[in-house]
Design a protein around this motif. Sequence first.
Motif, mmCIF file in Angstrom:
data_model
loop_
_atom_site.group_PDB
_atom_site.id
_atom_site.type_symbol
_atom_site.label_atom_id
_atom_site.label_comp_id
_atom_site.label_asym_id
_atom_site.label_seq_id
_atom_site.Cartn_x
_atom_site.Cartn_y
_atom_site.Cartn_z
ATOM 1 N N SER A 114 0.852 -1.179 0.000
ATOM 2 C CA SER A 114 0.000 0.000 0.000
ATOM 3 C C SER A 114 0.892 1.234 0.000
ATOM 4 C CB SER A 114 -0.872 0.016 1.255
ATOM 5 O OG SER A 114 -1.621 -1.154 1.353
ATOM 6 N N TRP A 115 0.313 2.337 -0.394
ATOM 7 C CA TRP A 115 1.032 3.603 -0.443
ATOM 8 C C TRP A 115 1.067 4.262 0.928
ATOM 9 C CZ3 TRP A 115 3.425 5.091 -4.871
ATOM 10 C CH2 TRP A 115 3.074 4.386 -6.031
ATOM 11 N N LYS A 136 -7.824 6.186 -1.785
ATOM 12 C CA LYS A 136 -9.278 5.996 -1.808
ATOM 13 C C LYS A 136 -9.671 4.745 -2.578
ATOM 14 C CE LYS A 136 -10.341 10.864 -1.183
ATOM 15 N NZ LYS A 136 -10.531 12.143 -1.853
ATOM 16 N N HIS A 137 -8.997 4.491 -3.685
ATOM 17 C CA HIS A 137 -9.302 3.312 -4.503
ATOM 18 C C HIS A 137 -9.034 2.040 -3.695
ATOM 19 C CE1 HIS A 137 -9.044 0.298 -7.673
ATOM 20 N NE2 HIS A 137 -9.692 1.135 -8.462
ATOM 21 N N TYR A 138 -7.896 2.012 -2.994
ATOM 22 C CA TYR A 138 -7.559 0.839 -2.188
ATOM 23 C C TYR A 138 -8.597 0.640 -1.081
ATOM 24 C CZ TYR A 138 -4.979 -2.591 0.481
ATOM 25 O OH TYR A 138 -4.622 -3.731 1.150
ATOM 26 N N PHE A 141 -0.341 -0.791 -6.975
ATOM 27 C CA PHE A 141 0.464 -0.909 -5.757
ATOM 28 C C PHE A 141 1.838 -0.273 -5.921
ATOM 29 C CE2 PHE A 141 -2.199 -4.831 -5.793
ATOM 30 C CZ PHE A 141 -2.946 -4.565 -4.667
ATOM 31 N N ALA A 142 2.354 0.265 -4.826
ATOM 32 C CA ALA A 142 3.750 0.688 -4.800
ATOM 33 C C ALA A 142 4.604 -0.571 -4.938
ATOM 34 C CB ALA A 142 4.059 1.411 -3.489
ATOM 35 N N ALA A 143 5.590 -0.512 -5.820
ATOM 36 C CA ALA A 143 6.455 -1.678 -6.075
ATOM 37 C C ALA A 143 7.882 -1.353 -5.667
ATOM 38 C CB ALA A 143 6.392 -2.068 -7.552
#
Length: 180
Positions: free
Chosen positions: A17-18, A57-59, A67-69
């Motif tokens: 997650s961010w 918000k989307h998550y 996703f942050a990679a």
Amino acid sequence: MPEHNYLFTSQRLGFRSWTHDDLDQFAAMNADEEVMKHFPKPLSREESAEFLDRLFKHYAKHGYCYFAAEVLESREFIGFIGLAFQSYAAPFTPATDIGWRLKRSAWGKGYATEGAKRCLQFAFEDLQLEKVISTCPKQNHRSELVMQKIGMKKASEFDHPKLQDSPELQKCVVYEIEKE
């Protein structure tokens, strides 16, 4: 660098997650003209902050996002790979889209393909989605190649309604893959 709890991993990448701490690196990537070549324009820091807010918000709403990679070995942030619910007006929407954006130093290492394969696995096994799509402007051959490498098939071409102000980008391809 803080330890991150990954939602899932692939061989070399972690997906998470961010956080608000990601803004500097996210904004730097989105400001890179080469990274943003197939988008209407590079993003300002404020636009990147708004994009990050939309990802939060989307998550929260869907349980997934782009996703942050990170590279597992170094914990280096390389960009995003993941899923997004799309509802813009097109013959194939509403649908869940798979997408990626990596900073230039991460290009050519197979990260987009590896990460997208793992995100498809997450989509089909964890989220129980039946189908995933992916779109890009016709001239974005590198993204289209990733779509092919992960087993997606070209479904059609369309004029993207969100790119009407960028006629050179509006003609897009859509690929899809169904759960086996």
